[in-house]
Design a protein around this motif. Structure first.
Motif, PDB file in Angstrom:
ATOM      1  N   GLU A   1     -28.405  42.409  58.523  1.00 17.63           N
ATOM      2  CA  GLU A   1     -29.223  42.183  57.346  1.00 17.63           C
ATOM      3  C   GLU A   1     -30.017  40.894  57.453  1.00 17.63           C
ATOM      4  N   LEU A   2     -30.990  40.761  56.577  1.00 16.79           N
ATOM      5  CA  LEU A   2     -31.747  39.525  56.486  1.00 16.79           C
ATOM      6  C   LEU A   2     -30.829  38.383  56.072  1.00 16.79           C
ATOM      7  N   SER A   3     -31.197  37.167  56.441  1.00 13.32           N
ATOM      8  CA  SER A   3     -30.338  36.024  56.150  1.00 13.32           C
ATOM      9  C   SER A   3     -30.334  35.658  54.674  1.00 13.32           C
ATOM     10  N   LYS A   4     -31.413  35.997  53.960  1.00 15.49           N
ATOM     11  CA  LYS A   4     -31.514  35.638  52.546  1.00 15.49           C
ATOM     12  C   LYS A   4     -31.172  36.857  51.704  1.00 15.49           C
ATOM     13  N   SER A   5     -30.020  36.821  51.034  1.00 20.49           N
ATOM     14  CA  SER A   5     -29.519  38.004  50.348  1.00 20.49           C
ATOM     15  C   SER A   5     -30.365  38.413  49.144  1.00 20.49           C
ATOM     16  N   ASP A   6     -31.079  37.453  48.529  1.00 16.27           N
ATOM     17  CA  ASP A   6     -31.886  37.821  47.366  1.00 16.27           C
ATOM     18  C   ASP A   6     -33.310  38.215  47.744  1.00 16.27           C
ATOM     19  N   TYR A   7     -33.581  38.275  49.057  1.00 14.61           N
ATOM     20  CA  TYR A   7     -34.859  38.755  49.585  1.00 14.61           C
ATOM     21  C   TYR A   7     -36.024  37.943  49.022  1.00 14.61           C
TER      22      TYR A   7
ATOM     23  N   TYR B   1     -33.376  57.267  67.578  1.00  9.36           N
ATOM     24  CA  TYR B   1     -32.765  56.062  68.130  1.00  9.36           C
ATOM     25  C   TYR B   1     -33.768  54.942  68.323  1.00  9.36           C
ATOM     26  N   ASP B   2     -34.999  55.256  68.713  1.00 11.74           N
ATOM     27  CA  ASP B   2     -36.012  54.213  68.871  1.00 11.74           C
ATOM     28  C   ASP B   2     -36.312  53.536  67.538  1.00 11.74           C
ATOM     29  N   MET B   3     -36.427  54.339  66.486  1.00 13.79           N
ATOM     30  CA  MET B   3     -36.688  53.762  65.168  1.00 13.79           C
ATOM     31  C   MET B   3     -35.531  52.872  64.732  1.00 13.79           C
ATOM     32  N   TYR B   4     -34.314  53.373  64.880  1.00 18.02           N
ATOM     33  CA  TYR B   4     -33.142  52.567  64.494  1.00 18.02           C
ATOM     34  C   TYR B   4     -33.125  51.250  65.256  1.00 18.02           C
ATOM     35  N   ASP B   5     -33.369  51.299  66.561  1.00 22.46           N
ATOM     36  CA  ASP B   5     -33.344  50.086  67.383  1.00 22.46           C
ATOM     37  C   ASP B   5     -34.390  49.075  66.923  1.00 22.46           C
ATOM     38  N   MET B   6     -35.583  49.564  66.537  1.00 22.89           N
ATOM     39  CA  MET B   6     -36.631  48.650  66.081  1.00 22.89           C
ATOM     40  C   MET B   6     -36.276  48.012  64.744  1.00 22.89           C
ATOM     41  N   ILE B   7     -35.691  48.797  63.851  1.00 17.60           N
ATOM     42  CA  ILE B   7     -35.259  48.239  62.565  1.00 17.60           C
ATOM     43  C   ILE B   7     -34.211  47.154  62.800  1.00 17.60           C
ATOM     44  N   GLU B   8     -33.236  47.470  63.639  1.00 20.34           N
ATOM     45  CA  GLU B   8     -32.184  46.488  63.915  1.00 20.34           C
ATOM     46  C   GLU B   8     -32.749  45.233  64.565  1.00 20.34           C
ATOM     47  N   GLU B   9     -33.643  45.411  65.522  1.00 21.09           N
ATOM     48  CA  GLU B   9     -34.237  44.255  66.207  1.00 21.09           C
ATOM     49  C   GLU B   9     -34.963  43.341  65.228  1.00 21.09           C
TER      50      GLU B   9
ATOM     51  N   GLY C   1     -31.648  45.598  55.171  1.00 24.21           N
ATOM     52  CA  GLY C   1     -30.329  45.612  55.798  1.00 24.21           C
ATOM     53  C   GLY C   1     -29.937  46.995  56.277  1.00 24.21           C
ATOM     54  N   ILE C   2     -29.025  47.021  57.237  1.00 23.81           N
ATOM     55  CA  ILE C   2     -28.410  48.253  57.742  1.00 23.81           C
ATOM     56  C   ILE C   2     -26.913  48.139  57.508  1.00 23.81           C
TER      57      ILE C   2
END
Length: 268
Positions: free
Chosen positions: A10-16, A141-149, A216-217
């Motif tokens: 997830e992003l480091s800032k929880s309140d986005y 899988y490519d989409m998931y990998d890009m989101i995670e990256e 976040g994932i």
């Protein structure tokens, strides 16, 4: 009924991107804040078709909130020298981003390639070392990998739930969920581990033709379920990644249901 036994990216800032409006704090911006009363106005266009502009503007703000080198005269319209985002300033900021970069159109809104181009123009203007690409034909899988990256780089992900294809006015879509905790009596070990049972409740059905921001994932090791935490209409929701990919395969397509991939051009 899963417990907290998850892999979370997830992003480091929880309140986005928290926008303060009417004493409440939103989870990102909301196109519905713009009036739809005058059909010929820019406000009406943003109200009905401004989700891509909101996502783009929020991405710039998120980066500015976390790193002062991403603050500039445009993000200062919203931030006004602080780390707080008041609605009146946010309103002026989104209008500026729309006028200078995204230029939302009636009906067609902002197409994916135009969003990527808007981000690139913004980065060129401010000498930021990022490049954005609208990705076509992404596999599961490519989409998931890009989101995670991107999340690991602390960059929010603009994701499109495209229209039905070829029937662009079709009503099929995906549900949005809220995560609800279940009241129960905790054991001592569960209290120690911070584990609470929860479930996902569908609160919107058949969403399509809409940009969302992935923040976040959540991957549950027990169920194998992958949920994406998202910002949409100023609120936090979740979508099921499997359902989203099924929608792409069966009712939409990889050309319009895709993402804006943003990566640095050099080491940050």
């Amino acid at each position: 009924m899963p417990f907290i036994n998850n892999i979370t990216i997830e992003l480091s800032k929880s309140d986005y991107v928290p926008v303060i409006k009417d004493s409440a704090i939103s989870y990102g911006g909301n196109q519905m804040w713009f009036s739809k009363d005058n059909w010929y106005s820019k406000d009406s266009i943003l109200h009905n078709y401004g989700c891509g502009t909101i996502a783009t503007a929020d991405m710039f703000l998120y980066l500015a909130l976390h790193n002062h080198r991403f603050r500039n005269p445009e993000t200062e319209i919203a931030l006004a020298g602080t780390n707080k985002i008041e609605y009146k300033n946010y309103d002026a900021y989104v209008r500026s981003i729309n006028d200078r970069y995204t230029n939302t159109k009636r009906v067609i809104a902002v197409l994916g390639p135009k969003l990527a181009n808007a981000i690139n123009t913004y980065c060129d203007v401010h000498s930021y070392n990022f490049r954005a690409y609208w990705k076509l034909k992404l596999s599961y899988y490519d989409m998931y990998d890009m989101i995670e990256e991107m999340l690991r780089r602390d960059i929010p992900v603009i994701l499109s739930i495209g229209p039905n294809t070829p029937n662009l006015w079709g009503k099929k879509g995906i549900p949005f969920y809220e995560r609800c905790e279940i009241d129960y009596v905790e054991t001592d070990s569960q209290k120690m581990d911070g584990m609470k049972p929860y479930y996902y409740k569908a609160v919107k059905q058949n969403v399509n033709g809409h940009y969302i921001m992935v923040t976040g994932i959540i991957k549950d090791d027990v169920t194998g379920q992958i949920m994406l935490r998202i910002s949409s209409w100023g609120k936090q929701y979740y979508i099921n990644y499997e359902e989203y990919r099924d929608y792409i395969e069966n009712a939409s397509g990889t050309f319009t249901s895709s993402l804006v991939y943003v990566k640095p051009t050099s080491v940050l």
